[in-house]
Design an enzyme around this catalytic site. Structure first.
Site, short mmCIF file in Angstrom:
data_model
loop_
_atom_site.label_atom_id
_atom_site.label_comp_id
_atom_site.label_asym_id
_atom_site.label_seq_id
_atom_site.Cartn_x
_atom_site.Cartn_y
_atom_site.Cartn_z
N SER A 85 66.27 95.20 22.64
CA SER A 85 66.85 96.50 22.90
C SER A 85 66.74 97.33 21.63
O SER A 85 66.67 96.77 20.52
CB SER A 85 68.32 96.33 23.28
N TYR B 200 77.13 93.92 20.75
CA TYR B 200 75.89 93.93 21.51
C TYR B 200 74.70 94.02 20.56
O TYR B 200 73.73 93.27 20.69
CB TYR B 200 75.88 95.10 22.51
#
Length: 172
Positions: A142, A155
């Protein structure tokens, strides 16, 4: 199955990037083992893919945070397709919020799925690939793994960890 077709395990196969990957793989002539936690969604996607091309998809209910689930996934893939060419470590979760508003339960879930799930997948499939003498492991990253944004510290940490794991695996 053509000589160039591959057997691909896709975790997180019932939504988002995982679903799109599974569909594209079958459309390109590959066979997929779908893995996710929701059997009804897995069965539905498997039926859609097999309607496009017979015997192109199978599924195994899998929670990547459980090592035994990944072992069963690899075993079922070998039973069904006789080999594994690619593991697509795609399953992941993201829980946004500041460190003061999220809880350790949220952090544990992201660590268990986004980091341990990747490691358990690698551990389960790597011996098979060594025995076969080939194979690829792909892990979904990501932009959060390259730059930390507000309210996504944990995250981002899990995605930075994926970079380190995959870089280390390549170096090995």
């Amino acid at each position: 199955m053509t000589k160039q077709s591959k057997v691909i395990i896709v975790t997180g196969a019932t939504s988002g990037i995982g679903r799109a990957t599974a569909i594209a793989a079958v459309e390109k002539g590959h066979q997929v083992m779908l893995a996710a936690r929701h059997e009804d969604q897995l069965e539905q996607l498997s039926n859609v893919l097999n309607a496009k091309r017979a015997n192109s998809a199978a599924y195994q209910v899998t929670d990547v945070s459980k090592k035994t689930d990944l072992i069963r996934l690899v075993e079922k893939t070998l039973d069904k397709f006789d080999r594994i060419d690619v593991l697509d470590n795609n399953a992941g979760i993201m829980k946004f919020g500041s460190l003061s508003t999220t809880s350790s339960n949220d952090w544990d879930a992201m660590i268990d799925i986004n980091i341990k799930g990747v490691l358990y997948g690698i551990e389960a499939v790597l011996p098979v690939m060594h025995t076969q003498g080939y194979g690829q492991i792909v892990t979904t990253d990501s932009t959060a793994g390259h730059q930390v944004g507000q309210n996504n510290s944990v995250y981002s940490a899990t995605k930075f960890a994926i970079q380190a794991i995959m870089t280390g695996l390549r170096l090995e």
